[in-house]
Scaffold this motif. Structure first.
Motif, PDB file in Angstrom:
ATOM      1  N   SER A 170       0.848  -1.255  -0.028  1.00  0.00           N
ATOM      2  CA  SER A 170      -0.004   0.064   0.102  1.00  0.00           C
ATOM      3  C   SER A 170       0.809   1.162   0.090  1.00  0.00           C
ATOM      4  CB  SER A 170      -0.944  -0.141   1.435  1.00  0.00           C
ATOM      5  OG  SER A 170      -0.132  -0.308   2.465  1.00  0.00           O
ATOM      6  N   GLY A 171       0.407   2.335  -0.616  1.00  0.00           N
ATOM      7  CA  GLY A 171       1.056   3.681  -0.486  1.00  0.00           C
ATOM      8  C   GLY A 171       1.065   4.084   0.577  1.00  0.00           C
ATOM      9  N   PRO A 190      -7.539   0.867   5.194  1.00  0.00           N
ATOM     10  CA  PRO A 190      -7.209   1.302   3.689  1.00  0.00           C
ATOM     11  C   PRO A 190      -8.145   0.380   2.799  1.00  0.00           C
ATOM     12  CG  PRO A 190      -5.393   0.362   4.828  1.00  0.00           C
ATOM     13  CD  PRO A 190      -6.277   0.273   5.508  1.00  0.00           C
ATOM     14  N   HIS A 191      -8.552   1.063   1.597  1.00  0.00           N
ATOM     15  CA  HIS A 191      -9.474   0.399   0.889  1.00  0.00           C
ATOM     16  C   HIS A 191      -8.937  -0.833   0.079  1.00  0.00           C
ATOM     17  CE1 HIS A 191     -11.985   3.935   0.692  1.00  0.00           C
ATOM     18  NE2 HIS A 191     -11.111   4.646   0.197  1.00  0.00           N
ATOM     19  N   ALA A 192      -9.676  -1.593  -0.278  1.00  0.00           N
ATOM     20  CA  ALA A 192      -9.328  -2.960  -0.645  1.00  0.00           C
ATOM     21  C   ALA A 192      -8.303  -3.004  -1.781  1.00  0.00           C
ATOM     22  CB  ALA A 192     -10.570  -3.733  -1.068  1.00  0.00           C
ATOM     23  N   ALA A 242      -2.841  -4.465  -3.152  1.00  0.00           N
ATOM     24  CA  ALA A 242      -2.527  -3.871  -4.402  1.00  0.00           C
ATOM     25  C   ALA A 242      -1.525  -5.033  -4.861  1.00  0.00           C
ATOM     26  CB  ALA A 242      -1.730  -2.888  -4.178  1.00  0.00           C
ATOM     27  N   ALA A 243      -0.590  -5.681  -4.088  1.00  0.00           N
ATOM     28  CA  ALA A 243       0.319  -6.653  -4.517  1.00  0.00           C
ATOM     29  C   ALA A 243      -0.232  -7.905  -5.244  1.00  0.00           C
ATOM     30  CB  ALA A 243       1.357  -6.979  -3.380  1.00  0.00           C
ATOM     31  N   ALA A 265     -13.135  -3.852  -6.133  1.00  0.00           N
ATOM     32  CA  ALA A 265     -11.559  -3.291  -6.267  1.00  0.00           C
ATOM     33  C   ALA A 265     -11.035  -4.438  -7.344  1.00  0.00           C
ATOM     34  CB  ALA A 265     -10.997  -4.018  -4.942  1.00  0.00           C
ATOM     35  N   ALA A 266     -11.588  -5.540  -7.408  1.00  0.00           N
ATOM     36  CA  ALA A 266     -10.682  -6.553  -8.424  1.00  0.00           C
ATOM     37  C   ALA A 266     -11.227  -6.235  -9.802  1.00  0.00           C
ATOM     38  CB  ALA A 266     -11.134  -7.910  -7.901  1.00  0.00           C
ATOM     39  N   ILE A 267     -12.497  -5.819 -10.080  1.00  0.00           N
ATOM     40  CA  ILE A 267     -13.018  -5.650 -11.284  1.00  0.00           C
ATOM     41  C   ILE A 267     -12.442  -4.174 -11.839  1.00  0.00           C
ATOM     42  CG2 ILE A 267     -14.984  -5.314 -12.854  1.00  0.00           C
ATOM     43  CD1 ILE A 267     -16.373  -7.264 -11.099  1.00  0.00           C
TER      44      ILE A 267
END
Length: 374
Positions: A11-12, A21-23, A28-29, A111-113
Motif C-alpha cells: 500500500s502507498g 485502507p481500501h481493498a 495491491a500486491a 476493487a478487483a474489477i
C-alpha cells in the motif's frame, strides 16, 4: 458466509496511514500479481478476468508461487455466480442476514474489477435522490444557471461515465421513491438530465452491486420492477464451526495488525468458545443436538464474533498478561447476546446454567461470564 482477509502487503504512503485502507490499496500486491498471471479474456474495462476475480476472492496460489489470501470463505459457486452476473447487463444484489460479509464482498468485487471500490452510495432512511442521480453546485447554479460545470455527479453517475462498478449499501433502507430512480439507470443504462436537455449514458464496464439485509424486509421493500433488474445472490452464514473459526481467526489477525495490537498467543481456545456460543444460541440447539435453546433477539453474526474477539485481544494485550483468556471475551459476549435487557438476559442466564456450567473444560469461561453477568 462472512469474509476473511490476509495482511495488507502493498500500500502507498496514504494507505499505510489510513486506519482502514481500501481493498485496492490493502491488497495491491495481490491484484498486481493476478494481473500479471491472468491470460484469460477480460470483459470491457475489467482489470481482471472473471476467473482472476474469483481467485482474488477465494484465494489460491499462482504459477509464480504468489499466494492469494482468501477474502471470502464459502461455496465457490456463490462467488462465480456473483462475478458472472457483473459481466452481464444485470446488476447484482447481495442478500443475507447481518454479518455475512455483504459489504466486504461488494468492496472486493469492485476493487478487483474496477480497481476502485469508492464509488459508493450509503443507503439510509434519509438518502436523497441526488445521492443516486446528481446534485448541483448552488453557487455556480445561481451565478450561471444550469450547466455541466454546476452539476455534481453522484457515485453512480461517475461509474456510468467511467465504465466502473457502483456500490449501493443497504438498498432496502433507501426510501422507495429514491430506489425507483435506479430503474431507468439499470434498464436503459442512461441517466437523464432534464435541466440540461441531456443524459449520461453508461459505457461498457458499468454495473452495480447492491446489498440488503434480509431482516429488513418490510422497511422499504423493493418494487417488482426494480427487483427484476437484479440477480440476487444470498450469502449464508458459515456452514460449519471450523469455517467460522477460520474466518474469525483470519479477520482478527488482520484487524489486530492494522490496529498495532501486540500479538497474543494461544487465542484459539477462546475463539472457538465464542464461535460455539454464537452458533448454538442463534441456531437454537447445542452442538451435539441434544439440548434445544431459546435464541436471543440479536443476530449473533460472525462479524459480531470478530468484534468480541478483537476487543478481547486488546484487553489481553493492554490490561492482561498477554494471553487471551475467558475473562477477556466474557463482557463482549454479554453485550452481543443481551440486546433486550429483559428477555435476552433470561435466555443468557438459562444458557449459562444449563449448558455452559455443565460443559467439561469450560469452568473458567462459566465463572468469567457469571462475573460480568452479575
Amino acid at each position: 458466509m462472512t469474509g476473511t482477509t490476509g495482511v495488507a502487503t502493498d500500500s502507498g504512503t496514504g494507505a499505510e496511514q489510513a486506519l482502514r485502507p481500501h481493498a485496492e490499496d490493502a491488497f495491491a500486491a495481490e491484484l498486481k500479481a493476478l494481473d500479471a498471471a491472468d491470460d484469460r479474456p477480460r470483459p470491457a474495462r475489467w482489470n481482471l478476468s472473471p476467473w482472476a476475480v474469483a481467485t482474488y476472492l477465494l484465494g489460491g496460489t499462482l504459477p509464480d508461487g504468489t499466494v492469494i489470501t482468501p477474502k471470502y470463505v464459502g461455496p465457490r459457486r456463490i462467488v462465480e455466480v456473483a462475478v458472472t452476473t457483473l459481466a452481464t447487463d444485470r446488476a447484482l444484489l447481495l442478500l443475507g442476514v447481518p454479518g455475512t460479509a455483504k459489504t466486504w464482498v461488494s468492496e472486493h468485487l469492485a476493487a478487483a474489477i474496477s480497481g476502485d471500490s469508492t464509488l459508493l452510495v450509503q443507503g439510509t432512511a434519509g438518502t436523497p435522490e441526488e445521492a443516486i442521480r446528481y446534485g448541483w453546485n448552488y453557487a455556480q447554479l445561481l451565478t450561471n444557471g444550469p450547466s455541466r460545470d454546476a452539476l455534481v455527479p453522484s457515485p453512480v453517475m461517475r461509474a456510468m461515465a467511467e465504465g466502473r462498478i457502483a456500490r449501493v449499501e443497504e438498498l432496502t433502507r433507501i426510501p422507495a421513491d429514491v430506489q425507483d430512480s435506479l430503474i431507468t439507470i439499470l434498464s436503459e443504462k442512461t441517466l437523464p438530465i432534464p435541466e440540461l436537455g441531456a443524459e449520461t449514458q453508461a459505457v461498457r464496464g458499468f454495473n452495480m452491486i447492491a446489498t440488503a439485509n434480509d431482516r429488513d424486509r418490510g422497511v422499504n421493500d423493493l418494487s417488482s420492477a426494480l427487483r427484476r433488474r437484479f440477480n440476487t445472490v444470498v450469502l449464508p452464514l458459515p456452514a460449519s464451526a471450523e469455517d467460522e473459526v477460520d474466518i474469525v481467526t483470519r479477520r482478527v489477525d488482520q484487524l489486530g495488525s492494522g490496529l498495532d495490537l501486540p500479538a497474543v498467543p494461544d487465542g484459539a481456545t477462546e475463539i472457538r468458545r465464542v464461535v460455539t456460543v454464537f452458533r448454538e444460541l442463534r441456531g437454537g440447539v447445542t452442538e451435539d443436538g441434544r439440548t434445544k435453546l431459546k435464541s436471543p433477539s440479536g443476530t449473533l453474526s460472525t462479524a459480531e464474533a470478530i468484534s468480541v474477539v478483537t476487543n478481547g485481544l486488546a484487553l489481553a494485550a493492554h490490561f492482561g498478561d498477554g494471553v487471551l483468556r475467558a475473562g477477556d471475551v466474557a463482557a463482549g459476549i454479554l453485550g452481543a447476546v443481551v440486546r433486550d435487557p429483559a428477555a435476552d438476559r433470561l435466555i443468557w442466564h438459562e444458557y449459562l446454567e444449563t449448558v455452559i456450567r455443565e460443559r467439561d473444560g469450560w469452568k473458567d469461561f462459566y465463572r468469567a461470564c457469571r462475573e460480568v453477568s452479575a
